[in-house]
Design an enzyme around this catalytic site. Structure first.
Site, PDB file in Angstrom:
ATOM      1  N   ARG A   1      35.269  -6.317 -15.923  1.00  0.00           N
ATOM      2  CA  ARG A   1      35.618  -6.637 -14.534  1.00  0.00           C
ATOM      3  C   ARG A   1      34.374  -6.812 -13.656  1.00  0.00           C
ATOM      4  O   ARG A   1      34.417  -7.517 -12.636  1.00  0.00           O
ATOM      5  CB  ARG A   1      36.522  -5.548 -13.948  1.00  0.00           C
ATOM      6  CG  ARG A   1      35.865  -4.204 -13.765  1.00  0.00           C
ATOM      7  CD  ARG A   1      36.866  -3.135 -13.363  1.00  0.00           C
ATOM      8  NE  ARG A   1      36.237  -1.883 -12.992  1.00  0.00           N
ATOM      9  CZ  ARG A   1      35.802  -0.970 -13.858  1.00  0.00           C
ATOM     10  NH1 ARG A   1      35.906  -1.202 -15.152  1.00  0.00           N
ATOM     11  NH2 ARG A   1      35.257   0.158 -13.435  1.00  0.00           N
TER      12      ARG A   1
ATOM     13  N   HIS B   1       0.829  -1.210   0.000  1.00  0.00           N
ATOM     14  CA  HIS B   1       0.000   0.000   0.000  1.00  0.00           C
ATOM     15  C   HIS B   1       0.867   1.265   0.000  1.00  0.00           C
ATOM     16  O   HIS B   1       0.480   2.286  -0.558  1.00  0.00           O
ATOM     17  CB  HIS B   1      -0.925  -0.009   1.230  1.00  0.00           C
ATOM     18  CG  HIS B   1      -0.181  -0.183   2.521  1.00  0.00           C
ATOM     19  ND1 HIS B   1       0.409  -1.385   2.861  1.00  0.00           N
ATOM     20  CD2 HIS B   1       0.127   0.683   3.516  1.00  0.00           C
ATOM     21  CE1 HIS B   1       1.030  -1.247   4.031  1.00  0.00           C
ATOM     22  NE2 HIS B   1       0.875  -0.004   4.446  1.00  0.00           N
TER      23      HIS B   1
ATOM     24  N   CYS C   1       7.828   0.081  -2.038  1.00  0.00           N
ATOM     25  CA  CYS C   1       7.127   0.162  -0.763  1.00  0.00           C
ATOM     26  C   CYS C   1       7.388   1.554  -0.198  1.00  0.00           C
ATOM     27  O   CYS C   1       7.884   2.420  -0.910  1.00  0.00           O
ATOM     28  CB  CYS C   1       7.522  -0.970   0.180  1.00  0.00           C
ATOM     29  SG  CYS C   1       9.250  -1.024   0.679  1.00  0.00           S
ATOM     30  N   GLY C   2       7.053   1.769   1.060  1.00  0.00           N
ATOM     31  CA  GLY C   2       7.193   3.111   1.615  1.00  0.00           C
ATOM     32  C   GLY C   2       8.630   3.600   1.591  1.00  0.00           C
ATOM     33  O   GLY C   2       8.938   4.676   1.091  1.00  0.00           O
TER      34      GLY C   2
ATOM     35  N   GLY D   1      11.262   1.377   0.569  1.00  0.00           N
ATOM     36  CA  GLY D   1      12.033   0.531  -0.347  1.00  0.00           C
ATOM     37  C   GLY D   1      12.861  -0.515   0.396  1.00  0.00           C
ATOM     38  O   GLY D   1      13.349  -1.460  -0.203  1.00  0.00           O
TER      39      GLY D   1
ATOM     40  N   GLY E   1      12.092  -2.807   2.903  1.00  0.00           N
ATOM     41  CA  GLY E   1      11.533  -4.152   3.059  1.00  0.00           C
ATOM     42  C   GLY E   1      11.562  -4.925   1.750  1.00  0.00           C
ATOM     43  O   GLY E   1      11.950  -6.108   1.710  1.00  0.00           O
ATOM     44  N   MET E   2      11.187  -4.252   0.664  1.00  0.00           N
ATOM     45  CA  MET E   2      11.165  -4.914  -0.645  1.00  0.00           C
ATOM     46  C   MET E   2      12.578  -5.330  -1.057  1.00  0.00           C
ATOM     47  O   MET E   2      12.783  -6.419  -1.603  1.00  0.00           O
ATOM     48  CB  MET E   2      10.573  -3.984  -1.701  1.00  0.00           C
ATOM     49  CG  MET E   2       9.066  -3.805  -1.601  1.00  0.00           C
ATOM     50  SD  MET E   2       8.184  -5.354  -1.934  1.00  0.00           S
ATOM     51  CE  MET E   2       6.579  -4.716  -2.447  1.00  0.00           C
TER      52      MET E   2
ATOM     53  N   HIS F   1      27.131  -1.570 -13.307  1.00  0.00           N
ATOM     54  CA  HIS F   1      28.140  -2.273 -12.513  1.00  0.00           C
ATOM     55  C   HIS F   1      27.611  -3.543 -11.854  1.00  0.00           C
ATOM     56  O   HIS F   1      28.362  -4.496 -11.660  1.00  0.00           O
ATOM     57  CB  HIS F   1      28.676  -1.357 -11.399  1.00  0.00           C
ATOM     58  CG  HIS F   1      29.560  -0.260 -11.904  1.00  0.00           C
ATOM     59  ND1 HIS F   1      30.397   0.468 -11.101  1.00  0.00           N
ATOM     60  CD2 HIS F   1      29.728   0.246 -13.159  1.00  0.00           C
ATOM     61  CE1 HIS F   1      31.058   1.363 -11.812  1.00  0.00           C
ATOM     62  NE2 HIS F   1      30.652   1.257 -13.069  1.00  0.00           N
TER      63      HIS F   1
HETATM   64  C1  RB5 Z   1       4.467   0.030   5.387  1.00  0.00           C
HETATM   65  O1  RB5 Z   1       3.945   0.875   6.376  1.00  0.00           O
HETATM   66  C2  RB5 Z   1       5.980   0.154   5.343  1.00  0.00           C
HETATM   67  O2  RB5 Z   1       6.545  -0.427   6.450  1.00  0.00           O
HETATM   68  C3  RB5 Z   1       6.498  -0.481   4.074  1.00  0.00           C
HETATM   69  O3  RB5 Z   1       5.913   0.129   2.974  1.00  0.00           O
HETATM   70  C4  RB5 Z   1       7.992  -0.400   3.849  1.00  0.00           C
HETATM   71  O4  RB5 Z   1       8.458   0.898   4.052  1.00  0.00           O
HETATM   72  C5  RB5 Z   1       8.783  -1.405   4.545  1.00  0.00           C
HETATM   73  O5  RB5 Z   1      10.017  -1.484   4.441  1.00  0.00           O
END
Ligand code: RB5
Length: 160
Positions: free
Chosen positions: A147, A26, A80-81, A83, A85-86, A113
């Site tokens: 390289r 979200h 994500c908010g 980046g 966590g993703m 690279h």
């Molecule tokens: C969601 O609130 C937030 O934790 C998620 O989007 C992200 O930032 C996680 O790393």
């Protein structure tokens, strides 16, 4: 409530520039919707693996569908908010090199690279125009090899 990711394939264009697969939680939904339209206009086939609503979801649930497409040859975009966590999640998969980028130079270097195959963006940290610039730089740049080839091979061997 947990939403099940549903892959939506948007537009298979003749002479496309390739396939771009997106997902977000979200916290990254707005930029995902925005960037995928722009990328479609640039000539990419788009696969959208969710999320598809503003309901709060868990970002780990949206990584694997993108990884599967990327390991089959697509390039990926995860948002994500922050980046964080993703990128942490995506880099757990062997063969995935996900780069969290906040400017064009990082996005370019990630390709040149590191042969990054997923661009990760934090919607709450960068402006929309900056996100477009990152995507454009990521898609325009190519792996330089040389390289860097040996180093990327070593990176992939680190994966368990
Ligand atoms: C969601 O609130 C937030 O934790 C998620 O989007 C992200 O930032 C996680 O790393």
């Amino acid at each position: 409530m947990e939403e099940t990711p549903v892959n939506i394939i948007q537009g298979t264009q003749k002479n496309s520039k390739g396939t771009l697969v997106f997902s977000s939680d979200h916290g990254g939904l707005e930029y995902k919707e925005y960037l995928k339209e722009i990328a479609r206009d640039w000539g990419y086939n788009i696969i959208d693996c969710g999320t598809h609503s503003t309901l709060s979801v868990d970002y780990p649930d949206y990584i694997k569908p993108v990884v599967q497409e990327v390991l089959s040859g697509a390039k990926g975009v995860l948002i994500c908010g922050s980046g964080l966590g993703m990128s942490i999640g995506a880099n757990r998969f062997k063969g995935i090199r996900a780069a969290l980028c906040c400017d064009q130079l990082l996005a370019k270097l990630a390709r040149e690279h590191n042969d990054a195959n997923i661009l990760v963006l934090g919607e709450r940290l960068i402006g929309k125009d900056q996100a477009v610039a990152c995507l454009e730089a990521f898609l325009s740049a190519s792996f330089l090899g040389g390289r860097h080839e040996r180093r990327v091979e070593k990176l992939d061997k680190l994966a368990l």
